[in-house]
Design a protein around this motif. Sequence first.
Motif, PDB file in Angstrom:
ATOM      1  N   LEU A 101       0.833  -1.206   0.000  1.00  9.02           N
ATOM      2  CA  LEU A 101       0.000   0.000   0.000  1.00  9.02           C
ATOM      3  C   LEU A 101       0.869   1.258   0.000  1.00  9.02           C
ATOM      4  CD1 LEU A 101      -2.806  -1.046   2.513  1.00  9.02           C
ATOM      5  CD2 LEU A 101      -3.113  -0.545   0.081  1.00  9.02           C
ATOM      6  N   LEU A 102       1.945   1.239   0.764  1.00  7.71           N
ATOM      7  CA  LEU A 102       2.877   2.379   0.771  1.00  7.71           C
ATOM      8  C   LEU A 102       3.539   2.542  -0.593  1.00  7.71           C
ATOM      9  CD1 LEU A 102       4.486   1.922   4.305  1.00  7.71           C
ATOM     10  CD2 LEU A 102       3.048   3.836   3.569  1.00  7.71           C
ATOM     11  N   ALA A 103       3.829   1.413  -1.263  1.00 11.40           N
ATOM     12  CA  ALA A 103       4.391   1.476  -2.618  1.00 11.40           C
ATOM     13  C   ALA A 103       3.387   2.075  -3.590  1.00 11.40           C
ATOM     14  CB  ALA A 103       4.814   0.078  -3.071  1.00 11.40           C
ATOM     15  N   ALA A 104       2.112   1.677  -3.472  1.00  7.77           N
ATOM     16  CA  ALA A 104       1.057   2.234  -4.330  1.00  7.77           C
ATOM     17  C   ALA A 104       0.899   3.733  -4.091  1.00  7.77           C
ATOM     18  CB  ALA A 104      -0.267   1.515  -4.069  1.00  7.77           C
ATOM     19  N   MET A 105       1.004   4.149  -2.838  1.00  2.37           N
ATOM     20  CA  MET A 105       0.915   5.575  -2.505  1.00  2.37           C
ATOM     21  C   MET A 105       2.081   6.356  -3.103  1.00  2.37           C
ATOM     22  SD  MET A 105      -0.289   4.995   1.422  1.00  2.37           S
ATOM     23  CE  MET A 105      -0.350   6.672   1.987  1.00  2.37           C
ATOM     24  N   SER A 106       3.264   5.764  -3.074  1.00  5.72           N
ATOM     25  CA  SER A 106       4.427   6.455  -3.631  1.00  5.72           C
ATOM     26  C   SER A 106       4.297   6.595  -5.151  1.00  5.72           C
ATOM     27  CB  SER A 106       5.716   5.706  -3.273  1.00  5.72           C
ATOM     28  OG  SER A 106       5.819   4.478  -3.984  1.00  5.72           O
ATOM     29  N   TYR A 107       3.729   5.568  -5.796  1.00  4.70           N
ATOM     30  CA  TYR A 107       3.497   5.641  -7.243  1.00  4.70           C
ATOM     31  C   TYR A 107       2.481   6.726  -7.567  1.00  4.70           C
ATOM     32  CZ  TYR A 107       1.987   4.340 -11.940  1.00  4.70           C
ATOM     33  OH  TYR A 107       1.673   4.363 -13.284  1.00  4.70           O
ATOM     34  N   ASP A 108       1.448   6.823  -6.753  1.00  2.00           N
ATOM     35  CA  ASP A 108       0.435   7.875  -6.936  1.00  2.00           C
ATOM     36  C   ASP A 108       1.063   9.260  -6.812  1.00  2.00           C
ATOM     37  OD1 ASP A 108      -2.459   8.940  -6.859  1.00  2.00           O
ATOM     38  OD2 ASP A 108      -1.622   9.678  -4.976  1.00  2.00           O
ATOM     39  N   ARG A 109       1.923   9.445  -5.827  1.00  2.00           N
ATOM     40  CA  ARG A 109       2.586  10.748  -5.645  1.00  2.00           C
ATOM     41  C   ARG A 109       3.555  11.030  -6.791  1.00  2.00           C
ATOM     42  NH1 ARG A 109      -0.018  13.980  -4.240  1.00  2.00           N
ATOM     43  NH2 ARG A 109      -1.487  12.459  -5.027  1.00  2.00           N
ATOM     44  N   TYR A 110       4.223   9.985  -7.280  1.00  2.00           N
ATOM     45  CA  TYR A 110       5.149  10.152  -8.401  1.00  2.00           C
ATOM     46  C   TYR A 110       4.413  10.652  -9.645  1.00  2.00           C
ATOM     47  CZ  TYR A 110       8.016   8.773 -12.399  1.00  2.00           C
ATOM     48  OH  TYR A 110       8.696   8.773 -13.585  1.00  2.00           O
ATOM     49  N   VAL A 111       3.285  10.026  -9.954  1.00  2.00           N
ATOM     50  CA  VAL A 111       2.502  10.424 -11.127  1.00  2.00           C
ATOM     51  C   VAL A 111       1.955  11.827 -10.930  1.00  2.00           C
ATOM     52  CG1 VAL A 111       0.486   9.911 -12.564  1.00  2.00           C
ATOM     53  CG2 VAL A 111       1.908   8.044 -11.695  1.00  2.00           C
ATOM     54  N   SER A 112       1.469  12.138  -9.718  1.00  2.00           N
ATOM     55  CA  SER A 112       0.865  13.437  -9.439  1.00  2.00           C
ATOM     56  C   SER A 112       1.861  14.578  -9.586  1.00  2.00           C
ATOM     57  CB  SER A 112       0.279  13.433  -8.024  1.00  2.00           C
ATOM     58  OG  SER A 112      -0.197  14.717  -7.677  1.00  2.00           O
ATOM     59  N   ILE A 113       3.092  14.373  -9.104  1.00  2.00           N
ATOM     60  CA  ILE A 113       4.082  15.452  -9.083  1.00  2.00           C
ATOM     61  C   ILE A 113       4.951  15.474 -10.345  1.00  2.00           C
ATOM     62  CG2 ILE A 113       6.122  16.321  -7.853  1.00  2.00           C
ATOM     63  CD1 ILE A 113       4.795  15.215  -5.273  1.00  2.00           C
ATOM     64  N   CYS A 114       5.312  14.296 -10.837  1.00  2.00           N
ATOM     65  CA  CYS A 114       6.219  14.224 -11.981  1.00  2.00           C
ATOM     66  C   CYS A 114       5.492  14.195 -13.331  1.00  2.00           C
ATOM     67  CB  CYS A 114       7.133  13.007 -11.865  1.00  2.00           C
ATOM     68  SG  CYS A 114       8.146  13.007 -10.370  1.00  2.00           S
ATOM     69  N   LYS A 115       4.242  13.736 -13.347  1.00  2.00           N
ATOM     70  CA  LYS A 115       3.466  13.693 -14.588  1.00  2.00           C
ATOM     71  C   LYS A 115       2.056  14.228 -14.344  1.00  2.00           C
ATOM     72  CE  LYS A 115       5.980   9.598 -16.233  1.00  2.00           C
ATOM     73  NZ  LYS A 115       5.863   8.230 -16.777  1.00  2.00           N
ATOM     74  N   PRO A 116       1.951  15.480 -13.911  1.00  2.00           N
ATOM     75  CA  PRO A 116       0.639  16.026 -13.516  1.00  2.00           C
ATOM     76  C   PRO A 116      -0.397  16.034 -14.639  1.00  2.00           C
ATOM     77  CG  PRO A 116       2.284  17.770 -13.700  1.00  2.00           C
ATOM     78  CD  PRO A 116       3.023  16.486 -13.789  1.00  2.00           C
ATOM     79  N   LEU A 117       0.028  16.260 -15.888  1.00  2.00           N
ATOM     80  CA  LEU A 117      -0.918  16.325 -17.013  1.00  2.00           C
ATOM     81  C   LEU A 117      -1.490  14.945 -17.353  1.00  2.00           C
ATOM     82  CD1 LEU A 117       0.939  18.859 -19.350  1.00  2.00           C
ATOM     83  CD2 LEU A 117      -0.883  19.312 -17.696  1.00  2.00           C
ATOM     84  N   GLN A 118      -0.776  13.888 -16.993  1.00  2.00           N
ATOM     85  CA  GLN A 118      -1.234  12.530 -17.285  1.00  2.00           C
ATOM     86  C   GLN A 118      -1.882  11.845 -16.076  1.00  2.00           C
ATOM     87  OE1 GLN A 118       1.952  10.237 -19.255  1.00  2.00           O
ATOM     88  NE2 GLN A 118       3.027  12.171 -19.551  1.00  2.00           N
ATOM     89  N   TYR A 119      -1.958  12.579 -14.960  1.00  2.00           N
ATOM     90  CA  TYR A 119      -2.420  11.968 -13.709  1.00  2.00           C
ATOM     91  C   TYR A 119      -3.832  11.380 -13.833  1.00  2.00           C
ATOM     92  CZ  TYR A 119      -3.618  11.360  -8.792  1.00  2.00           C
ATOM     93  OH  TYR A 119      -4.009  10.825  -7.602  1.00  2.00           O
ATOM     94  N   ALA A 120      -4.758  12.158 -14.371  1.00  2.00           N
ATOM     95  CA  ALA A 120      -6.151  11.701 -14.479  1.00  2.00           C
ATOM     96  C   ALA A 120      -6.271  10.463 -15.364  1.00  2.00           C
ATOM     97  CB  ALA A 120      -7.031  12.826 -15.020  1.00  2.00           C
ATOM     98  N   ALA A 121      -5.449  10.396 -16.407  1.00  2.00           N
ATOM     99  CA  ALA A 121      -5.513   9.261 -17.328  1.00  2.00           C
ATOM    100  C   ALA A 121      -4.875   8.007 -16.727  1.00  2.00           C
ATOM    101  CB  ALA A 121      -4.816   9.614 -18.637  1.00  2.00           C
ATOM    102  N   ILE A 122      -3.833   8.188 -15.893  1.00  2.00           N
ATOM    103  CA  ILE A 122      -3.128   7.032 -15.315  1.00  2.00           C
ATOM    104  C   ILE A 122      -3.824   6.516 -14.052  1.00  2.00           C
ATOM    105  CG2 ILE A 122      -0.973   6.251 -14.266  1.00  2.00           C
ATOM    106  CD1 ILE A 122       0.506   8.212 -16.092  1.00  2.00           C
ATOM    107  N   MET A 123      -4.111   7.422 -13.119  1.00  2.00           N
ATOM    108  CA  MET A 123      -4.683   7.022 -11.834  1.00  2.00           C
ATOM    109  C   MET A 123      -6.213   7.069 -11.883  1.00  2.00           C
ATOM    110  SD  MET A 123      -2.127   6.064 -10.118  1.00  2.00           S
ATOM    111  CE  MET A 123      -3.010   5.728  -8.603  1.00  2.00           C
TER     112      MET A 123
END
Length: 310
Positions: free
Chosen positions: A112-134
């Motif tokens: 779960l902590l790994a999933a949370m870190s992936y969510d934060r990675y996408v949110s901060i590093c790929k903000p324009l793709q966040y809605a499509a990925i997560m």
Amino acid sequence: MDVELNVTYIILDGYVEMHKYRYLYFVLMFTAYILIICSNCTVVCLICIHRNLHEPMYIFIAALLINSVLYSTAIYPKLLIDFLSDKQIISYSACLCQGLIHYILAYSEFLLLAAMSYDRYVSICKPLQYAAIMKKTTTGVLLALAWLVPVCEVAVAVSFTVDIKLCGFTLKGIFCNNSLFSLYCVHLEALSVYGVIILLNMALLPVLFILFTYTRILIISYGSCREVRRKAAHTCLPHLMVLINFSCLITYDVIIVRLESGIPKSARLIMTLQVVLYHPLFNPIIYGLKMKEISKHLRKLFCVVTLLSH
């Protein structure tokens, strides 16, 4: 061994001066259990009620807190019964079940902590793709894997022990964990190897993945504007604090428990109590105080409760 009922009982010998401190133990642990249930469930309810918290990050936090409640419920009721009992015993089947739940939920926490870190990675590093990925389906799949994968891997480990007999019936602990393996008549090399494989898959790899994603977040945020750095600090710091805390406690459970013969009984009890007491209370406090949106809703809730009490 109870021959008449054909039930094998194991003595839990991890308590210190039980006859002298049983009621103190009971009051402290009962209070802790109530606090764990109330604090974790309060944050989970806030996340369920408020629509602005229906984002992957908060859903993962809710799952983590539910994990803490389930873990505590697998441990605390038996502890409370033991405090008021003349004999601290548990059936072998119940002990095996408790150990199974203990490790399933522990490894689920890392995933779960790994999933949370992936969510934060996408949110901060790929903000324009966040809605499509997560998307909701992605979040659902990650949650399902976080619980189902540990269930499958730990169940295979338990299958190794089906036909093994016990030669010892005294467990140096207050609940069932990997100390149970020391009671078997034979040492299974295959079980030890498989245990290391599970530890690598369910704990070490998720931790390395988390460190990788947070390193990428740190690099990206360092070269970005102040707002991005602030967002990264506010959302990633609580996760890292929880990861460090939980990793230290699991390190004790996995490594130090195997060296139990050289550790004083009182020291083992204190460390074991930290595993079952400290961490389930640590999570809701960290997320309740450090996550801005959750903290805001908590303050509103406390204001309403204060007004109603007057």
